[in-house]
Design an enzyme around this catalytic site. Structure first.
Site, short mmCIF file in Angstrom:
data_model
loop_
_atom_site.label_atom_id
_atom_site.label_comp_id
_atom_site.label_asym_id
_atom_site.label_seq_id
_atom_site.Cartn_x
_atom_site.Cartn_y
_atom_site.Cartn_z
N TYR A 35 45.07 27.24 78.60
CA TYR A 35 45.95 29.15 77.51
C TYR A 35 45.13 29.88 78.55
O TYR A 35 45.83 30.79 78.20
CB TYR A 35 45.40 28.39 76.33
CG TYR A 35 45.39 29.46 74.85
CD1 TYR A 35 46.75 29.44 75.13
CD2 TYR A 35 45.17 30.80 74.65
CE1 TYR A 35 47.46 30.74 74.08
CE2 TYR A 35 44.99 31.55 73.73
CZ TYR A 35 46.74 32.06 73.71
OH TYR A 35 46.39 32.80 73.04
N GLU A 76 49.68 26.68 88.29
CA GLU A 76 49.37 26.57 86.77
C GLU A 76 48.87 25.84 86.15
O GLU A 76 49.44 25.58 84.71
CB GLU A 76 50.66 26.83 86.54
CG GLU A 76 51.44 28.09 87.08
CD GLU A 76 52.92 28.75 87.08
OE1 GLU A 76 53.56 28.49 85.97
OE2 GLU A 76 53.41 28.91 88.15
N TYR A 102 60.22 45.71 89.82
CA TYR A 102 60.16 45.21 88.10
C TYR A 102 61.41 45.55 87.10
O TYR A 102 60.91 47.15 87.06
CB TYR A 102 58.41 45.31 88.04
CG TYR A 102 58.04 45.20 86.57
CD1 TYR A 102 57.04 43.87 86.92
CD2 TYR A 102 58.38 45.59 85.18
CE1 TYR A 102 56.61 43.63 84.87
CE2 TYR A 102 57.93 44.86 84.31
CZ TYR A 102 56.25 44.25 84.35
OH TYR A 102 56.21 43.05 83.03
#
Lengths: 560, 560
Positions: free
Chosen positions: B140, B274, B473
C-alpha cells in the site's frame, strides 16, 4: 586468404572488410606502439628475478589452430572468416592472462569462426543460424575485455562464433536540439568522436575510458564502462537515451526518453548484460557541448589518508570536477608524477559555457584545507580538447596522462619479460575505504610474496569518486616465473578478490564481470536477483547461445 | 473495533498500532485540511455547468463492505485488521477516479484484510501465508498512488490483503562519513526527515515529491518517484545505495556501493517494480548536507515557446539548478503566479557549501537571453529550510509553492462538485516538445469538449528537466456530470495517453504505471523486455500473488 565464395564454404576475409590493420593480435593496441625487445629488457631491470630476454611474439600466420567445427550456409558465408589471423585475434581479450597465453601460443580457445555482419538483418540471420546449430555466439566488442569477457571456456556447444560488429560503425543521426545521436554499436572511440566532429554542432560523447581507441560503443554499454568524468556521470549508463538490442527472442528497442518512471528501466537490464541477453546494435546517446573552458591542477599530499579525506570532501562538495584522480605514493612515483612518498591529486574542471577558474580555486582550497600543497603554477587554465582524455598543462598532470595512455603497452612489454603486471578496480563506501586500502595492499603484497617468492608493488589510484565512496584502482607488479605467469596471477587475483568481498567492495567498478570475476560476482549478487536474471536469460536466449559462462551459467545451456 | 484475539480470528485493530489518525479515508491528506462544503461550492463557480451542492462525504463507519473471504491463522491475527474503516481506507489510492468512487460509496474493490507487519520476519510470515492461500498481496505504501497502483481489480485470487508497512518507519542507522542512512520502507516523508534531523550531522534525504507528507520511502522506490531536484538527480533512483526486498523466493539485499559495474544493476530491477517482484523493506539511501545557501527567482516570459527555449538552454548549461519549473500561462494564472498570459519560470539554487548568488545570476542571464523578464526583487537569496520543498522568498515563487501543496485538497473539493480535475505527466526529448505540448493541449481540450460538452482547462508545467528533454506535467479541469465523472475522466485520460504515445512521450515520468497506465505502458515497453520481466516475475513470485495486474498480467496468476 581471400578464398572464392562457394556455397557452404566460408570466406577467410569477408567481403567489404579487412582484418584491423596495424592492430596487435596478441597484445594491446597497435603493433607500431609495442615495445621493442630492448625496451622490454630494459624495463624488466626494475624488477629483480626476471629472465634476461623477452618471450618472442608468435607469428599469427604461422599458428596452427584446430580446424573449425562448424561452417555457415552459403547465404552467410560472405559474413564469416575462418582465417587463422582472425581467429587468433578473436580468441582472447586483453587481460594480462590473455596476453601471456597468446605469447605462449596457447590458443586452444580460438573461435571456429569470426563473423562481421554489416547490418542488423545480417546479425539476425547469424543469430538464427547459431540458434539452430547450438553454436555459441560471443560478442567481441573491440576485444579490449580484461575479464575474460570474450573467451569461450567450454560447454556443449557445437562450435563458437566470435561476433565482430566493426563494420557497423556509423553515427546515423544527430539531434542537435536534444543533444543526442543515434550511433551503431561497432564504432570505436576515435571514429565515433570524429564523426560527431564532422557533423558539426560542437557535440561530443566525451566518454574516454583507458581503452578509448580500442573499444566500441556496444562494448561500453554491455560492460557499463567508466569514462571521462571522475564525478557525477562516471559510467556510460547515464548517457543512454535509448538502446536497440537484438535478442534471439526479438529486437528490443526502448523509446528515446530523457527520463521515465514507467516500470523498471529496460535499458538498465541490458546495460551490464555483457552479451548474455542480446547483442546491442545501436543506441541514442546523450551528447555534451565540447568544453572550451578548462583548468587543472595537481595537488601534493605528504599523507595519503589526508589526500583521501580531501577527495571525500570534494566528492561531497557538489563541485563535480571532471577529473579527480588520486595517485597514492607508489602510483605517483611509477607515473613520474611525484616523488618522495607524496600522493598526487589531479583535479580538472571544464565547461562549454562558463569560466572554470573559480571552481578550480574552490577545489584547491578544499584540498589545501586537508593538507594539500597546491603548486603556484598548477592552476593554469588549459585549452585544447584532445580525444584521448583530459587535457591539461600541468607537469604532474601531463606525466600522469602519458603514463595512463602508455600503461597497457608497458604492461605487455613486462609481460614479455614474464613480469606479472595487472590491475583490478572496485568501489566501496567511504567508511570502509581506509580499511580496504590497507587490506588490499598488505594482503595482496603478502600473496605476491608467497606466490612469487619476491616482494612486488601494489599501488592504488582513485579513478572515479562519489559522494558516498571512491572507486579505487589497484596495480600489481611482481616477478613471475616463465611458463607459470598465468597460474601465479590467478592466485594473486583470487586473493585480491577475496579481500574485496570481505570488505563489501564490488568485484568490479567498470571492468565488468566476464568469466574472470565470476567467483566474486556470484558472492556479491543477491540470490533472488540471480533467479530473476537467469529467468530473463532463459526467456531471451532459450538455447543459451549468447556468451555462455559470462554472468550466468557454467558455459553449458541450461546451467545456472 | 478492538476484538479480543482468538485463534483463527483477526483483530480489527492490530496490537501496537492505530489507524492513521486524522487521515482522510476517501481523499487526500488530513481531514482537517479538506475544504468545507461552502468552499467547495464557491470554488465550483469557476466552472460553468456544475451542480450547486457538493457530494456528501460518506461516514466510513457506516459503510457496508462484503465480509472478508479470507482469514489469517491465529499466529498472524495480531498483524491484521478486518475493520471497515481500515479496509475502506486501503481500497484505493488517491487518483481522481479513486476519490470520486469513494465519495459515491463504490468500495467493491475493498481488500478483505489489511496487514500491519512490524518486522521483516512478520512480513515474511504474511507472504508465506498468502502464497499458500493464493491470496493477492498489495503493498500500500502511503496510499498516495494516482495510477491505480494499490487497488485490486480481479483475477482468481482467494482474497486480497492490503499490506501497510507504516509500523516499519525507523531510520535504523546513519553513516555520516559516507552520508547515507539505512531506512525502513514504511516511513513517511516528514518522519524520515525528522529522524535524520534528530540524529544530527546536518543530513537530509531531500526528496520532496508533492505527496511528501503522505507517501513512504518504499513507495518512492517502488514507483521511481520524482523529487525535489528539477535537474540532475530527479528520481529517487539516484539516491539508492542498496535495497532490501522480500520476495516469495527469498530476501534480496544488494551491497552498499557508491557505484558498480558488476552486471545489470540489481537495484534497478526492483526500482519501478511497483510491488510486483517483492516488497521493499529497507534501503541505504544517499543523503545530502542540508543546504544553507539558497537563492531563487521567478522570471516572466510573454511567449511560452521562448520560455521553453530558456529552460532548454538552462538544462544544457551544466548549472544544475535545484528548481527549474516552468508554468505555462494557464498554470501560472491558476497558481496566482502571473497574469495576462505570461509564463513563469521558477528558478532555485542551493548549496551546503558555497554562496549561490552567482549561479542564480548566470541562470537569470540565460533566461534573459531568451526573452525572460527578471524582476529586480526576484533574486533575493533566501534562508530557511522547510521540509515541504523548495524554500523561497519571491512572491511568484511563494504563490506557486502554496498552490503546489494545496492543489490536491482543491482537487478533492472540485471532485465533490463533480468537476473533473486531474493531472498526468510525461517526458520527451526537446525536439518533440513543441509538437507534444500543442498536441496534448489541443487534443485534450477537444476530448474534454466532446466528452463533457463544455470547454475545459488544459494547463502545463515543467516539473523536471534534462539536457535532452523536459518532463511536462498537465492539469485538466472540466465540468463532469454527477455519476458519470469516472467514465468521463477515463475517456479524457485515454485520449491523452494516446497522444503521448503517438509523440513518443513516456506514459509516466514519476507517477508510475499501476493499473491505469497499462495500455500506454504495454505499448511503450519493448516486447523482449516484457518477456524478461514476466520471466523475472515468475521466478520471484511464482504464484502471482504480488500486486497482480500492475505492470504485468491481467490480475490472474499465469497471465502475461
Amino acid at each position: 586468404m581471400a578464398a572464392e565464395h562457394s556455397p557452404g564454404s566460408t570466406r577467410s576475409t569477408p567481403a567489404g572488410r579487412t582484418a584491423a590493420a596495424g592492430r596487435s593480435w596478441w597484445g594491446w593496441g597497435r603493433t607500431d606502439q609495442a615495445l621493442p625487445d630492448s625496451e622490454c629488457a630494459a624495463l624488466a631491470t626494475m624488477i629483480p628475478g626476471l629472465p634476461s630476454a623477452p618471450l618472442p611474439v608468435p607469428d599469427a600466420a604461422a599458428l596452427t589452430l584446430a580446424p573449425p567445427r562448424i561452417r555457415v550456409p552459403g547465404s552467410l558465408a560472405h559474413l564469416v572468416s575462418d582465417g587463422t589471423a582472425d581467429r587468433a585475434a578473436h580468441t582472447y581479450g586483453k587481460a594480462y592472462r590473455d596476453v601471456v597465453r597468446a605469447l605462449h601460443g596457447d590458443l586452444a580457445a580460438a573461435p571456429d569462426l569470426v563473423a562481421f555482419p554489416r547490418t542488423e538483418a545480417e546479425l539476425v540471420d547469424l543469430l538464427d543460424w547459431a540458434g539452430t546449430r547450438n553454436a555459441a555466439l560471443i560478442p567481441y566488442g573491440g576485444g579490449s575485455s580484461v575479464v575474460g569477457g570474450v573467451e569461450y571456456r567450454g560447454g556443449d556447444h557445437s562450435g563458437v562464433l566470435s561476433l565482430d560488429l566493426s563494420a557497423m560503425d556509423r553515427v546515423l543521426e544527430v539531434d542537435t536540439t536534444s543533444r543526442a545521436a543515434r550511433i551503431q554499436a561497432g564504432v570505436l572511440g576515435p571514429a565515433l568522436e570524429r564523426q560527431l566532429r564532422d557533423h558539426g554542432g560542437g557535440l561530443t560523447l566525451r566518454h574516454f575510458p583507458q581503452s578509448f581507441e580500442f573499444s566500441t560503443l556496444g562494448g561500453w554499454l554491455a560492460t557499463r564502462a567508466g569514462g571521462h568524468y571522475a564525478t557525477l556521470h562516471t559510467h556510460i549508463d547515464d548517457f543512454v537515451e535509448s538502446m536497440r538490442v537484438v535478442t534471439p527472442a526479438g529486437v528490443s528497442e526502448s523509446w528515446r526518453l530523457p527520463g521515465s518512471g514507467a516500470g523498471p528501466s529496460p535499458d538498465r537490464l541490458f546495460l551490464g548484460s555483457e552479451g548474455t541477453l542480446g547483442v546491442i546494435t545501436e543506441a541514442w546517446m546523450r551528447l555534451q557541448d565540447r568544453p572550451v573552458h578548462k583548468a587543472s591542477a595537481a595537488v601534493l599530499f605528504a599523507d595519503f589518508a589526508d589526500a583521501a579525506e580531501a577527495v571525500r570532501a570534494i566528492s561531497q562538495s557538489g563541485l563535480h570536477p571532471a577529473n579527480c584522480r588520486l595517485l597514492d605514493p607508489g602510483e605517483a612515483a611509477l607515473a613520474g608524477a611525484a616523488q618522495g612518498g607524496d600522493s598526487v591529486l589531479v583535479l580538472g574542471v571544464e565547461s562549454a559555457h562558463h569560466p572554470v577558474d573559480g571552481r578550480l580555486a574552490e577545489l584547491c582550497a578544499l584540498a589545501a584545507d586537508h593538507g594539500g600543497r597546491v603548486p603556484a603554477s598548477a592552476s593554469a587554465p588549459g585549452g585544447g580538447d584532445g580525444d584521448g582524455g583530459p587535457a591539461a598543462r600541468d607537469d604532474a598532470v601531463d606525466a600522469w596522462r602519458s603514463a595512463f595512455v602508455r600503461m597497457p603497452y608497458l604492461r605487455d612489454g613486462l609481460a614479455r619479460m614474464s613480469a606479472i603486471t595487472e590491475t583490478f578496480e572496485t568501489a566501496c563506501t567511504w567508511d570502509r575505504f581506509a580499511g580496504l586500502y590497507e587490506a588490499v595492499r598488505t594482503g595482496t603484497a603478502a600473496a605476491v610474496k608467497e606466490i612469487t617468492g619476491s616482494p612486488g608493488l601494489v599501488n592504488c589510484r582513485l579513478t572515479h569518486v562519489y559522494p558516498d565512496g571512491p572507486a579505487p584502482y589497484f596495480t600489481v607488479i611482481a616477478a613471475g616465473r616463465r611458463g607459470r605467469e598465468v597460474a601465479m596471477w590467478d592466485e594473486i587475483k583470487s586473493a585480491a578478490m577475496e579481500t574485496l568481498g570481505r570488505h563489501g567492495a564490488t568485484v568490479t567498478h567498470h571492468h565488468a564481470v566476464g568469466r574472470d570475476h565470476r567467483p566474486g560476482y556470484d558472492r556479491q549478487r543477491p540470490e533472488p536477483f540471480a533467479l530473476a536474471l537467469r529467468a530473463a536469460k532463459s526467456a531471451l536466449d532459450p538455447r543459451g547461445i549468447l556468451n555462455p559462462g559470462v554472468l550466468l551459467g557454467s558455459g553449458s545451456p541450461g546451467a545456472g
